[in-house]
Design an enzyme around this catalytic site. Structure first.
Site, mmCIF file in Angstrom:
data_model
loop_
_atom_site.group_PDB
_atom_site.id
_atom_site.type_symbol
_atom_site.label_atom_id
_atom_site.label_comp_id
_atom_site.label_asym_id
_atom_site.label_seq_id
_atom_site.Cartn_x
_atom_site.Cartn_y
_atom_site.Cartn_z
ATOM 1 N N GLN A 288 10.699 -4.236 11.027
ATOM 2 C CA GLN A 288 9.451 -4.960 10.752
ATOM 3 C C GLN A 288 8.301 -4.206 11.411
ATOM 4 O O GLN A 288 8.307 -4.004 12.633
ATOM 5 C CB GLN A 288 9.517 -6.399 11.294
ATOM 6 C CG GLN A 288 8.269 -7.205 10.956
ATOM 7 C CD GLN A 288 8.350 -8.657 11.430
ATOM 8 O OE1 GLN A 288 9.263 -9.023 12.168
ATOM 9 N NE2 GLN A 288 7.410 -9.468 11.010
ATOM 10 N N HIS B 5 6.785 -11.572 5.936
ATOM 11 C CA HIS B 5 6.551 -11.133 4.554
ATOM 12 C C HIS B 5 7.865 -10.838 3.850
ATOM 13 O O HIS B 5 8.826 -10.395 4.473
ATOM 14 C CB HIS B 5 5.631 -9.914 4.503
ATOM 15 C CG HIS B 5 6.065 -8.776 5.375
ATOM 16 N ND1 HIS B 5 5.832 -8.741 6.732
ATOM 17 C CD2 HIS B 5 6.734 -7.637 5.092
ATOM 18 C CE1 HIS B 5 6.307 -7.622 7.243
ATOM 19 N NE2 HIS B 5 6.884 -6.936 6.269
ATOM 20 N N ILE C 246 0.823 -1.217 0.000
ATOM 21 C CA ILE C 246 0.000 0.000 0.000
ATOM 22 C C ILE C 246 0.860 1.272 0.000
ATOM 23 O O ILE C 246 0.400 2.351 -0.369
ATOM 24 C CB ILE C 246 -0.964 -0.006 1.218
ATOM 25 C CG1 ILE C 246 -2.182 0.849 0.976
ATOM 26 C CG2 ILE C 246 -0.243 0.409 2.493
ATOM 27 C CD1 ILE C 246 -3.264 0.665 2.028
HETATM 28 P P1 5GP Z 1 7.725 -4.116 7.109
HETATM 29 O O1 5GP Z 1 8.334 -2.811 7.526
HETATM 30 O O2 5GP Z 1 6.953 -4.779 8.226
HETATM 31 O O3 5GP Z 1 8.747 -5.040 6.480
HETATM 32 O O4 5GP Z 1 6.714 -3.768 5.930
HETATM 33 C C1 5GP Z 1 5.339 -3.779 6.072
HETATM 34 C C2 5GP Z 1 4.766 -3.314 4.750
HETATM 35 O O5 5GP Z 1 3.383 -3.551 4.756
HETATM 36 C C3 5GP Z 1 4.971 -1.819 4.467
HETATM 37 O O6 5GP Z 1 5.724 -1.656 3.276
HETATM 38 C C4 5GP Z 1 3.562 -1.268 4.353
HETATM 39 O O7 5GP Z 1 3.424 -0.308 3.337
HETATM 40 C C5 5GP Z 1 2.752 -2.520 4.051
HETATM 41 N N1 5GP Z 1 1.383 -2.441 4.535
HETATM 42 C C6 5GP Z 1 0.989 -2.110 5.796
HETATM 43 N N2 5GP Z 1 -0.352 -2.142 5.882
HETATM 44 C C7 5GP Z 1 -0.810 -2.517 4.662
HETATM 45 C C8 5GP Z 1 -2.121 -2.725 4.142
HETATM 46 O O8 5GP Z 1 -3.141 -2.563 4.815
HETATM 47 N N3 5GP Z 1 -2.208 -3.111 2.838
HETATM 48 C C9 5GP Z 1 -1.106 -3.303 2.047
HETATM 49 N N4 5GP Z 1 -1.300 -3.688 0.787
HETATM 50 N N5 5GP Z 1 0.147 -3.108 2.512
HETATM 51 C C10 5GP Z 1 0.291 -2.722 3.802
#
Ligand code: 5GP
Length: 138
Positions: free
Chosen positions: A93, A99, A31
């Site tokens: 994270q 992911h 997103i």
């Molecule tokens: P992290 O920092 O945990 O590796 O990345 C989490 C990712 O999830 C971020 O890039 C963020 O933009 C994405 N994200 C968080 N909430 C949502 C959501 O509701 N929908 C989508 N499609 N992506 C999300």
């Protein structure tokens, strides 16, 4: 494992731009993309960090990840990209469900920026660490 936004996406309670799913794996557009085509690949199995993932779920992701990379490359026309996989809040994270990010790198400004400050690996330290990891793997 605590409920996350990705659990809700998996259950179809929160909308997303799905690009792939099979028995074990789900993939959708991030997103907040760092570049067009930024895609998230997640296991359906609930696990917070990669080390907690079952071999079966990990294998399923490994099997499809290169195919998803090729699809993102073809869709964006971008030949260079990063795979990012964060574990723990200090390691950036934000969503506590395993992911993998597929992040195209179309220009130096877009995509993933990396700060990389390499240290040194003296032979003694390398040997000691190797022994610890070998022991941990047993
Ligand atoms: P992290 O920092 O945990 O590796 O990345 C989490 C990712 O999830 C971020 O890039 C963020 O933009 C994405 N994200 C968080 N909430 C949502 C959501 O509701 N929908 C989508 N499609 N992506 C999300």
């Amino acid at each position: 494992m605590a409920e996350t936004i990705f659990s809700k996406i998996l259950r179809g309670e929160v909308p997303c731009h799905e690009v792939y799913q099979d028995e074990h794996v789900f993939a959708f557009l991030d997103i907040g993309p760092l570049a067009p085509g930024h895609t998230l690949v997640i296991p359906k199995e609930p696990a917070e960090t990669l080390d907690q993932l079952s071999d079966e779920a990990a294998a399923a992701i490994g099997r499809v990840l290169p195919r998803l990379c090729r699809a993102v490359m073809k869709a964006t026309g971008c030949e260079q990209y990063n795979i990012l996989q964060n574990n723990g809040t200090r390691a950036h994270q934000a969503v506590m469900h395993v992911h993998f990010h597929i992040i195209p790198k179309p220009t130096p400004e877009q995509g993933l920026g990396i700060r990389w400050h390499p240290g040194k690996l003296p032979d003694e330290e390398g040997q000691a660490m190797r022994q610890k990891i070998l022991a941990a793997l047993e």
